[in-house]
Design a protein around this motif. Structure first.
Motif, PDB file in Angstrom:
ATOM      1  N   THR A   1      60.857  43.113  35.570  1.00 19.88           N
ATOM      2  CA  THR A   1      61.343  44.254  35.268  1.00 19.88           C
ATOM      3  C   THR A   1      62.960  44.030  35.026  1.00 19.88           C
ATOM      4  O   THR A   1      63.741  44.899  34.426  1.00 19.88           O
ATOM      5  N   PHE A   2      63.559  42.837  35.248  1.00 17.11           N
ATOM      6  CA  PHE A   2      64.791  42.070  35.043  1.00 17.11           C
ATOM      7  C   PHE A   2      64.945  41.259  33.848  1.00 17.11           C
ATOM      8  O   PHE A   2      66.001  40.939  33.438  1.00 17.11           O
ATOM      9  N   THR A   3      63.982  40.679  33.438  1.00 18.83           N
ATOM     10  CA  THR A   3      63.797  39.577  32.611  1.00 18.83           C
ATOM     11  C   THR A   3      63.142  39.699  31.435  1.00 18.83           C
ATOM     12  O   THR A   3      62.311  40.149  31.260  1.00 18.83           O
ATOM     13  N   GLY A   4      63.642  39.151  30.204  1.00 16.59           N
ATOM     14  CA  GLY A   4      62.946  38.884  28.990  1.00 16.59           C
ATOM     15  C   GLY A   4      62.572  40.163  28.460  1.00 16.59           C
ATOM     16  O   GLY A   4      63.213  41.381  28.570  1.00 16.59           O
ATOM     17  N   ALA A   5      61.498  40.381  27.661  1.00 12.56           N
ATOM     18  CA  ALA A   5      60.865  41.197  26.897  1.00 12.56           C
ATOM     19  C   ALA A   5      60.478  42.300  27.589  1.00 12.56           C
ATOM     20  O   ALA A   5      60.374  43.566  27.483  1.00 12.56           O
ATOM     21  N   THR A   6      60.219  42.145  29.121  1.00 14.30           N
ATOM     22  CA  THR A   6      59.462  43.210  29.975  1.00 14.30           C
ATOM     23  C   THR A   6      60.706  43.586  30.827  1.00 14.30           C
ATOM     24  O   THR A   6      60.245  44.594  31.459  1.00 14.30           O
ATOM     25  N   ALA A   7      62.059  43.607  30.651  1.00 13.77           N
ATOM     26  CA  ALA A   7      63.011  43.870  31.290  1.00 13.77           C
ATOM     27  C   ALA A   7      63.019  45.582  30.894  1.00 13.77           C
ATOM     28  O   ALA A   7      62.884  46.015  29.655  1.00 13.77           O
ATOM     29  N   GLU A   8      63.193  46.340  31.999  1.00 13.90           N
ATOM     30  CA  GLU A   8      63.407  47.940  31.836  1.00 13.90           C
ATOM     31  C   GLU A   8      64.942  48.165  31.685  1.00 13.90           C
ATOM     32  O   GLU A   8      65.961  47.994  32.490  1.00 13.90           O
ATOM     33  N   ALA A   9      65.098  48.971  30.496  1.00 10.61           N
ATOM     34  CA  ALA A   9      66.340  49.404  30.109  1.00 10.61           C
ATOM     35  C   ALA A   9      67.175  50.075  31.282  1.00 10.61           C
ATOM     36  O   ALA A   9      68.441  49.835  31.611  1.00 10.61           O
ATOM     37  N   ARG A  10      66.490  51.088  32.090  1.00 15.43           N
ATOM     38  CA  ARG A  10      67.230  51.684  33.036  1.00 15.43           C
ATOM     39  C   ARG A  10      67.638  50.930  34.109  1.00 15.43           C
ATOM     40  O   ARG A  10      68.830  50.884  34.730  1.00 15.43           O
ATOM     41  N   LEU A  11      67.007  49.657  34.472  1.00 15.09           N
ATOM     42  CA  LEU A  11      67.340  48.719  35.527  1.00 15.09           C
ATOM     43  C   LEU A  11      68.673  47.993  35.082  1.00 15.09           C
ATOM     44  O   LEU A  11      69.718  47.586  35.698  1.00 15.09           O
ATOM     45  N   LEU A  12      68.554  47.670  34.024  1.00 14.02           N
ATOM     46  CA  LEU A  12      69.732  46.646  33.184  1.00 14.02           C
ATOM     47  C   LEU A  12      70.889  47.643  33.057  1.00 14.02           C
ATOM     48  O   LEU A  12      72.241  46.991  33.347  1.00 14.02           O
ATOM     49  N   ASP A  13      70.606  48.761  32.687  1.00 10.44           N
ATOM     50  CA  ASP A  13      71.874  49.716  32.703  1.00 10.44           C
ATOM     51  C   ASP A  13      72.486  49.891  33.988  1.00 10.44           C
ATOM     52  O   ASP A  13      73.792  49.981  34.278  1.00 10.44           O
ATOM     53  N   ALA A  14      71.376  50.187  35.056  1.00  9.12           N
ATOM     54  CA  ALA A  14      72.169  50.308  36.361  1.00  9.12           C
ATOM     55  C   ALA A  14      72.844  49.039  36.934  1.00  9.12           C
ATOM     56  O   ALA A  14      74.180  49.260  37.616  1.00  9.12           O
ATOM     57  N   ILE A  15      72.391  47.910  36.486  1.00  9.54           N
ATOM     58  CA  ILE A  15      73.217  46.653  36.842  1.00  9.54           C
ATOM     59  C   ILE A  15      74.613  46.659  35.923  1.00  9.54           C
ATOM     60  O   ILE A  15      75.665  46.473  36.684  1.00  9.54           O
ATOM     61  N   GLY A  16      74.697  47.119  34.779  1.00 13.46           N
ATOM     62  CA  GLY A  16      75.858  47.216  33.872  1.00 13.46           C
ATOM     63  C   GLY A  16      76.827  48.045  34.598  1.00 13.46           C
ATOM     64  O   GLY A  16      78.032  47.891  34.610  1.00 13.46           O
ATOM     65  N   GLU A  17      76.308  49.202  35.116  1.00 13.88           N
ATOM     66  CA  GLU A  17      77.405  50.353  35.648  1.00 13.88           C
ATOM     67  C   GLU A  17      77.760  49.633  36.825  1.00 13.88           C
ATOM     68  O   GLU A  17      79.142  50.202  37.047  1.00 13.88           O
TER      69      GLU A  17
ATOM     70  N   CYS B   1      67.713  44.653  48.409  1.00 14.40           N
ATOM     71  CA  CYS B   1      66.468  45.241  48.149  1.00 14.40           C
ATOM     72  C   CYS B   1      65.592  44.243  47.089  1.00 14.40           C
ATOM     73  O   CYS B   1      65.942  44.404  45.968  1.00 14.40           O
ATOM     74  N   CYS B   2      64.742  43.626  47.579  1.00 19.71           N
ATOM     75  CA  CYS B   2      63.766  42.620  46.510  1.00 19.71           C
ATOM     76  C   CYS B   2      62.725  43.380  46.119  1.00 19.71           C
ATOM     77  O   CYS B   2      61.989  42.580  45.598  1.00 19.71           O
ATOM     78  N   ALA B   3      62.319  44.654  46.278  1.00 18.74           N
ATOM     79  CA  ALA B   3      61.520  45.245  45.592  1.00 18.74           C
ATOM     80  C   ALA B   3      61.298  45.297  44.013  1.00 18.74           C
ATOM     81  O   ALA B   3      62.665  44.863  43.542  1.00 18.74           O
ATOM     82  N   ASP B   4      60.304  45.817  43.466  1.00 14.81           N
ATOM     83  CA  ASP B   4      60.045  45.615  42.139  1.00 14.81           C
ATOM     84  C   ASP B   4      61.327  46.426  41.179  1.00 14.81           C
ATOM     85  O   ASP B   4      61.928  45.859  40.331  1.00 14.81           O
ATOM     86  N   ARG B   5      61.541  47.694  41.823  1.00 16.46           N
ATOM     87  CA  ARG B   5      62.470  48.444  41.101  1.00 16.46           C
ATOM     88  C   ARG B   5      63.446  49.107  42.007  1.00 16.46           C
ATOM     89  O   ARG B   5      63.615  50.383  42.570  1.00 16.46           O
ATOM     90  N   PRO B   6      64.461  47.941  42.597  1.00 19.23           N
ATOM     91  CA  PRO B   6      65.272  48.704  43.649  1.00 19.23           C
ATOM     92  C   PRO B   6      66.477  49.791  43.167  1.00 19.23           C
ATOM     93  O   PRO B   6      66.719  49.861  41.822  1.00 19.23           O
ATOM     94  N   PRO B   7      66.738  50.645  43.864  1.00 20.03           N
ATOM     95  CA  PRO B   7      67.532  51.717  43.595  1.00 20.03           C
ATOM     96  C   PRO B   7      68.995  51.132  43.458  1.00 20.03           C
ATOM     97  O   PRO B   7      69.805  51.592  44.293  1.00 20.03           O
ATOM     98  N   ILE B   8      69.407  50.599  42.490  1.00 15.66           N
ATOM     99  CA  ILE B   8      70.709  49.902  42.246  1.00 15.66           C
ATOM    100  C   ILE B   8      72.090  50.863  42.577  1.00 15.66           C
ATOM    101  O   ILE B   8      72.756  50.662  43.430  1.00 15.66           O
ATOM    102  N   ARG B   9      71.889  51.963  41.499  1.00 10.57           N
ATOM    103  CA  ARG B   9      72.818  53.099  41.518  1.00 10.57           C
ATOM    104  C   ARG B   9      73.064  53.515  42.797  1.00 10.57           C
ATOM    105  O   ARG B   9      74.125  53.785  43.249  1.00 10.57           O
ATOM    106  N   LEU B  10      71.837  54.101  43.696  1.00 13.64           N
ATOM    107  CA  LEU B  10      72.184  54.618  44.677  1.00 13.64           C
ATOM    108  C   LEU B  10      72.730  53.722  45.939  1.00 13.64           C
ATOM    109  O   LEU B  10      73.750  54.119  46.670  1.00 13.64           O
TER     110      LEU B  10
END
Length: 383
Positions: free
Chosen positions: A283-299, A257-266
């Motif tokens: 949403t994944f890079t630098g200062a604009t990265a969103e914590a919930r998306l980074l958390d989803a990658i980590g999980e 899913c190459c959309a802006d906010r993919p549902p990684i956990r799902l």
């Protein structure tokens, strides 16, 4: 009682020779051994080797033999069956996928692909193009004999959002039709995987492309009239349908899913062997990265599910990408999430950010070459 009595003979054969007619005997006690040991868990499915790269699928041009030579030459460890949407109707993602459906037919109308009673010219064209692609890919793979190859199709939710019923409404509006399309897709994919495996001699990975899934979950797709939106699909329902489809395919399945906010956990929870994302998005890079998306990658990484990490530009960048800069983006992500850089080779397969149909032939070649170089860099972070 005479020994020639047939009833006596039958009772004796059943071990009831001492029972008189009309009498009953309690059943013999049975001893059943039940083990307290739990069933052995099914081991994880074998995955591709570490330190490799691959493509997302689409490429520029119209010649399947040139495209197959490109993917097998630049990503020989993990070539992806080329998609060439520049050829027009039937070569697009939805048309190619529709050509795999079993007992369902669609055709092109001015607004979209639409369900029809019987296969027509558009569907025949889709299947003819796929046959030509497989012939070209088979020949190219015969020269390198890869252990792994990848094929791409639209996922069930993107397919249901993109195809219309005869009424003009999206398949997505009819949950029964969604399930019918998903079952048909599963049956067609099983046959497709078997054919590609037989032709190439390789283990086949299936990539389900779900660029439309975030809009399906958000309920933001317009209705046929344009005055409203299709109702939201609950996340558990979306996950269950994906899990059902993935579970019925005898191959590792990547959901991309190459959309802006993919549902990684799902996607990971649905049983995907890996999740593909466009990691170049803000949403994944630098200062604009969103914590919930980074958390989803980590999980997801914590659970051992790798990412097809889209780090390479899909179109001509402002300046030529350098492997060191691209690798640093991957290392920075690992550092930020607290993962050892040496694990990147297993946790991430570098790819272009999305399809390369909009790139120049030279740019597409360079992007695939860089994905392979980047895979090697992940395997040796010290170098």
């Amino acid at each position: 009682m005479s020994s020639e009595d047939p009833l006596a003979a039958a009772l004796a054969a059943a071990g009831l020779g001492d029972v008189r007619p009309g009498e009953t005997r309690p059943p013999e006690p049975r001893i059943e051994v039940v083990s307290d040991e739990p069933d052995e868990p099914t081991g994880p499915r074998e995955l591709w080797p570490e330190g490799i790269g691959t493509g997302v699928g689409s490429l520029p041009g119209t010649d399947p033999r040139e495209a197959s030579a490109l993917v097998t030459g630049e990503t020989p460890e993990f070539p992806a069956l080329p998609e060439l949407p520049g050829r027009g109707v039937g070569a697009d993602l939805i048309g190619r996928t529709a050509g795999l459906l079993v007992d369902l037919a669609v055709e092109v109308v001015p607004t979209a692909w639409r369900v029809t009673a019987r296969p027509g010219r558009d569907l025949r064209r889709s299947r003819d193009l796929m046959a030509a692609d497989l012939d070209a890919f088979d020949d190219a793979c015969d020269r390198i004999r890869p252990d792994w190859v990848k094929v791409q199709v639209a996922g069930p939710w993107t397919l249901a959002a993109s195809v219309e019923l005869a009424s003009g409404h999206r398949v997505l509006t009819d949950r029964g039709a969604v399930r019918e399309f998903t079952a048909s897709l599963g049956e067609g994919l099983r046959a497709h995987v078997a054919e590609v495996a037989e032709r190439t001699g390789a283990t086949v990975v299936v990539q389900l492309d779900e660029p439309g899934l975030p809009a399906v979950l958000a309920g933001s797709l317009p209705t046929a009239s344009g005055y409203g939106t299709v109702r939201t699909v609950p996340a558990p329902d979306a996950e269950d349908l994906l899990r059902e489809l993935i579970g019925g395919i005898d191959a590792p399945v990547v959901v991309h899913c190459c959309a802006d906010r993919p549902p990684i956990r799902l996607l990971a929870a649905a049983g995907a062997a890996a999740v593909g994302i466009d990691a170049t998005r803000p949403t994944f890079t630098g200062a604009t990265a969103e914590a919930r998306l980074l958390d989803a990658i980590g999980e997801t990484w914590d659970e051992g599910v790798p990412l097809l990490l889209g780090l390479l530009p899909g179109t001509a960048p402002a300046r030529e990408p350098v492997v060191g800069d691209l690798a640093r983006a991957g290392y920075d992500l690992a550092d930020r999430l607290g993962f050892d850089r040496r694990r990147l080779a297993r946790l991430a397969v570098p790819t272009p950010a999305c399809g390369l149909a909009g790139a120049s032939p030279t740019g597409a070649r360079r992007a695939l070459a860089l994905s392979r170089e980047l895979g090697r860099a992940f395997a040796d972070p010290d170098e």
